[in-house]
Design a protein around this motif. Sequence first.
Motif, PDB file in Angstrom:
ATOM      1  N   LYS A 205     -27.775  -8.990 -45.859  1.00  0.00           N
ATOM      2  CA  LYS A 205     -28.424  -9.646 -44.721  1.00  0.00           C
ATOM      3  C   LYS A 205     -27.425 -10.486 -43.936  1.00  0.00           C
ATOM      4  CE  LYS A 205     -31.473 -11.829 -47.273  1.00  0.00           C
ATOM      5  NZ  LYS A 205     -31.233 -11.315 -48.621  1.00  0.00           N
ATOM      6  N   THR A 206     -26.625 -11.270 -44.682  1.00  0.00           N
ATOM      7  CA  THR A 206     -25.687 -12.163 -44.012  1.00  0.00           C
ATOM      8  C   THR A 206     -24.627 -11.370 -43.257  1.00  0.00           C
ATOM      9  OG1 THR A 206     -26.047 -13.680 -45.836  1.00  0.00           O
ATOM     10  CG2 THR A 206     -24.237 -14.171 -44.365  1.00  0.00           C
ATOM     11  N   MET A 207     -24.139 -10.314 -43.881  1.00  0.00           N
ATOM     12  CA  MET A 207     -23.119  -9.501 -43.221  1.00  0.00           C
ATOM     13  C   MET A 207     -23.678  -8.888 -41.946  1.00  0.00           C
ATOM     14  SD  MET A 207     -20.811  -6.493 -44.722  1.00  0.00           S
ATOM     15  CE  MET A 207     -19.578  -5.687 -43.728  1.00  0.00           C
ATOM     16  N   LEU A 208     -24.918  -8.382 -42.032  1.00  0.00           N
ATOM     17  CA  LEU A 208     -25.540  -7.796 -40.846  1.00  0.00           C
ATOM     18  C   LEU A 208     -25.657  -8.836 -39.735  1.00  0.00           C
ATOM     19  CD1 LEU A 208     -28.204  -5.634 -42.623  1.00  0.00           C
ATOM     20  CD2 LEU A 208     -26.711  -4.792 -40.828  1.00  0.00           C
ATOM     21  N   ALA A 209     -26.053 -10.053 -40.130  1.00  0.00           N
ATOM     22  CA  ALA A 209     -26.211 -11.101 -39.123  1.00  0.00           C
ATOM     23  C   ALA A 209     -24.868 -11.432 -38.481  1.00  0.00           C
ATOM     24  CB  ALA A 209     -26.811 -12.343 -39.759  1.00  0.00           C
ATOM     25  N   ARG A 210     -23.817 -11.404 -39.285  1.00  0.00           N
ATOM     26  CA  ARG A 210     -22.495 -11.736 -38.738  1.00  0.00           C
ATOM     27  C   ARG A 210     -21.969 -10.653 -37.803  1.00  0.00           C
ATOM     28  NH1 ARG A 210     -21.299 -16.376 -40.249  1.00  0.00           N
ATOM     29  NH2 ARG A 210     -21.998 -17.208 -42.261  1.00  0.00           N
ATOM     30  N   CYS A 211     -22.618  -9.500 -37.839  1.00  0.00           N
ATOM     31  CA  CYS A 211     -22.224  -8.433 -36.913  1.00  0.00           C
ATOM     32  C   CYS A 211     -22.821  -8.653 -35.529  1.00  0.00           C
ATOM     33  CB  CYS A 211     -22.722  -7.083 -37.415  1.00  0.00           C
ATOM     34  SG  CYS A 211     -21.813  -6.489 -38.815  1.00  0.00           S
ATOM     35  N   VAL A 212     -23.832  -9.503 -35.455  1.00  0.00           N
ATOM     36  CA  VAL A 212     -24.540  -9.662 -34.186  1.00  0.00           C
ATOM     37  C   VAL A 212     -23.606 -10.039 -33.036  1.00  0.00           C
ATOM     38  CG1 VAL A 212     -26.297 -11.002 -32.974  1.00  0.00           C
ATOM     39  CG2 VAL A 212     -26.767 -10.088 -35.216  1.00  0.00           C
ATOM     40  N   PRO A 213     -22.668 -10.991 -33.202  1.00  0.00           N
ATOM     41  CA  PRO A 213     -21.805 -11.349 -32.071  1.00  0.00           C
ATOM     42  C   PRO A 213     -21.088 -10.151 -31.475  1.00  0.00           C
ATOM     43  CG  PRO A 213     -21.506 -12.931 -33.835  1.00  0.00           C
ATOM     44  CD  PRO A 213     -22.395 -11.847 -34.369  1.00  0.00           C
ATOM     45  N   SER A 214     -20.790  -9.140 -32.326  1.00  0.00           N
ATOM     46  CA  SER A 214     -20.020  -8.008 -31.827  1.00  0.00           C
ATOM     47  C   SER A 214     -20.831  -7.114 -30.897  1.00  0.00           C
ATOM     48  CB  SER A 214     -19.472  -7.183 -32.991  1.00  0.00           C
ATOM     49  OG  SER A 214     -20.535  -6.614 -33.715  1.00  0.00           O
ATOM     50  N   ILE A 215     -22.149  -7.278 -30.852  1.00  0.00           N
ATOM     51  CA  ILE A 215     -22.916  -6.448 -29.919  1.00  0.00           C
ATOM     52  C   ILE A 215     -23.582  -7.288 -28.826  1.00  0.00           C
ATOM     53  CG2 ILE A 215     -23.335  -4.586 -31.567  1.00  0.00           C
ATOM     54  CD1 ILE A 215     -26.235  -5.692 -31.799  1.00  0.00           C
ATOM     55  N   LEU A 216     -23.279  -8.570 -28.804  1.00  0.00           N
ATOM     56  CA  LEU A 216     -23.890  -9.409 -27.765  1.00  0.00           C
ATOM     57  C   LEU A 216     -23.326  -9.031 -26.396  1.00  0.00           C
ATOM     58  CD1 LEU A 216     -23.844 -12.908 -29.455  1.00  0.00           C
ATOM     59  CD2 LEU A 216     -25.845 -11.566 -28.879  1.00  0.00           C
TER      60      LEU A 216
END
Lengths: 360, 506
Positions: free
Chosen positions: B224-235
């Motif tokens: 979950k945490t890793m997925l959340a940390r990916c969010v900036p890369s698609i903003l």
Amino acid sequence: MYTQNDIAIMYLDTLGLTHKHFTEVLKILKNPSDIFINSARKNIIDLLPSGSLERLDILGYNSVEELVTKDLEKFNITAVTIASSMYPDILKNIADPPVVLYTKGDINLLSKNKIGIVGTRTPTNYGRDVANKFTKDLSDAGLVTVSGLSYGIDTCVAVSTLEAKGKTIAVLAGGLDNVYPAQNTELSKKIEQNGLLVSEYRPYVRPRQYSFIRRNRIISGLSLGVFVVEAGRKSGATSTAAFCLEQNRELFVLPGNITSPQSYGTNDLINEMPDCFTITSSQILDRLNIKPKQTKKQTKLQLDVFSLKIVECLKNGELHFDEICKQVNSNASELASTLTMLEILGVVKKSTSNFYQLVF
Amino acid sequence: MLSKIYSFGLNGLNGYKIDVEVDINMGLPAYDVVGLPDTAVKESKERVRSAIKNSLLKFPTNRITVNLAPANTKKEGPSFDLAIAISILSASEQVKATSKNYVYVGELGLDGSIKAVRGILPLLISAREKGYTKFIVPNANQKEASYITGISVYAMDTLAEVVSFVNGELNKEPVKNNVWKVEHSSFTEDFSRVKGQQAVKRAMEIAVSGGHNILMAGPPGAGKTMLARCVPSILPDLTFDEALEITKIHSIAGVLDPDKGVITSRPFRSPHHTATNVALTGGGKDAKPGEISLAHNGVLFLDEMPEYSRSCLETLRQPLEDGIITVSRASGSYEYPANFILVASMNPCPCGNYGSRELSCSCTPAQISKYLKKLSGPLLDRIDIKVDVDRVSFVSLRGEANEESSFNVKQRVDAARKIQAERFKGTNIYCNAKMNSKQIKEYCKLDPLGEQILQQAFDKFSMSARGYTRILKVARTIADLAGEKDILASHVAEAISYRNIDKIQL
């Protein structure tokens, strides 16, 4: 609306007699209402707590009636005493029938044909699926389902009966004013509308450890037979099965995975009594001599090629979203929307998290 | 002798002008600061005295009165030091009258050096609006100041430098304007490095595209945490206006990187679950912005959401609705923007194994229910997308399957955002998640088939009325991602699949 006999029994019920004393009292008295007659009751004085008969004289009949019915009216509870014509005959022939049934809901259900469905509080998906399916089949055939309003299988039974527009009876281990477990309060209200809540305790009585086991004798006592879905060793459900045998009811047990702790108890029962082995709901209906309702002709669903592909790859059991994605070679968006469509059509079911399976 | 020099103070994000008046009279040597100064301003006396002396200038040995007007506003912080020093030097005629043409902001060191202050960017922007054009600021704030056009900013290192500059002895060019450009920073986490999890990745793509809040539930170790940390890369990329808004807030909070001067990528804030209400919403002595404002135009990530204190979570309700937080303290009431995408994660139960295939859950139904109840209904209502995350099997972890990179996902997100920007032109919202009921009615029309599916889903899954608008909004975003003008039945169906957790049967 209550007869003098009813009031007398309800008064005796408030005294907290043991079952042995109670039956003795009722045996000595010609009519339970005799306790209001001074001359008729001298033989039972020793059996009752001191002062309890004198209290009747001091209060007078009307006050006693008010005393025992006041709480019931407040909570909209109807009491069915063992002297009442509404009291189900089937329950009278068990070893220690409850002297009063405090009920809420459709009281006529007591005289209908009933089937107890019991099981663990922590069922597996398998247990849930079977409980839901069998409950639906049995209530479609006109049987009233009986369960204990606990977590797990009990909740499944109550919910799926109501979904199938059937009738259900929930037997509680405590008084009817505080439903245990509290999470099922909402469900208990629905049952009140479309079924019946039953307890042998006056309102306000909190459930005790022993009362859960005692409650089980009523579940099996009310029913023609009991179906055990999943049960661990030494569980409440196995105690219901024991009562069921003791009371000469039909016992039906679902076999389970031998490695699953939730099926230890049920598999043991089948091991001891191979007769109770049950894998279809029609087995239960046959043994209880109940004709299944004409099954509605299932309309064949027209599915498109993509949906058929999904259904095909789910035939070998449940699969994770990612796995289906890979097998049908599609993107997440298309798959999510198609799976939801299939879910709505009732073909596919989301078991837990992102696992999907065909509807059983 | 009397002198008046201008400086600026900050009230939340808004700057206000301050006249620093100094009067030097005959009498016993004394130094008084009036005009509601706080301790830092009162202490300026010692800094100013030493700074003037150490810059080889003369500190007047007369009676000095410093007044900070308007006298009814509370003055805070050391940023008036420079203005006070110049005002004293002006009153004692050590600098020329031309010194009045500038607005001074800066803290002084004892050696006469000028140190960086918080909030230069919002301060200069407000001053520009009020018609001031010439500023002297600390050199350390140069970068930050360089992004504001239409004004002349002179960045200075020492008091002596300032004096010779305003006296015309030193020639100095104003700070060159920096052209703002989007920074395509390399992100540490990328979707291509997350194996499997197709459903979650898709949900994240939708969430970011439409600005929807998203909640992930799953056992520990599911990623979950890793997925959340990916969010900036698609903003989506920042626009200049958005960047300025973010920089203003970060500048006030004092967390701006002085080497960069301006924020170039969307913020990703992940406060710890022990964070207090004030840490989240803002407040404290000088009512600084909190985490939710620092996450403005970006992402607020709450890991293990039910572990946050109940009151903390409830304070999020209003900002999630309005995109603004009002912080009221004794010193005043400040309004900070707080428009963020909430990304939250949680376990399904206290032990984390409820519903797990491999491990058995050791929680009682009452414990699970208590755990889930930490997230209140109104809060969950503001989260449009809820998705389950599972542990990935060993096989797919080792698998060589090529996962889609964040760059590709971002392209789709950008396209969907563009459609939304077009749609909401002239309104105060910019994404589907913020639509009000009138806008939903206008933009989320369903065809008969979609209507029928939604109706069936309602009966089948016993959904609530609140779930209805959530599904419509998400369906709109899915249609935007597909580049469709109308919402099709398949979009509705997909939207319905992001509705779980609403009810967990015990």
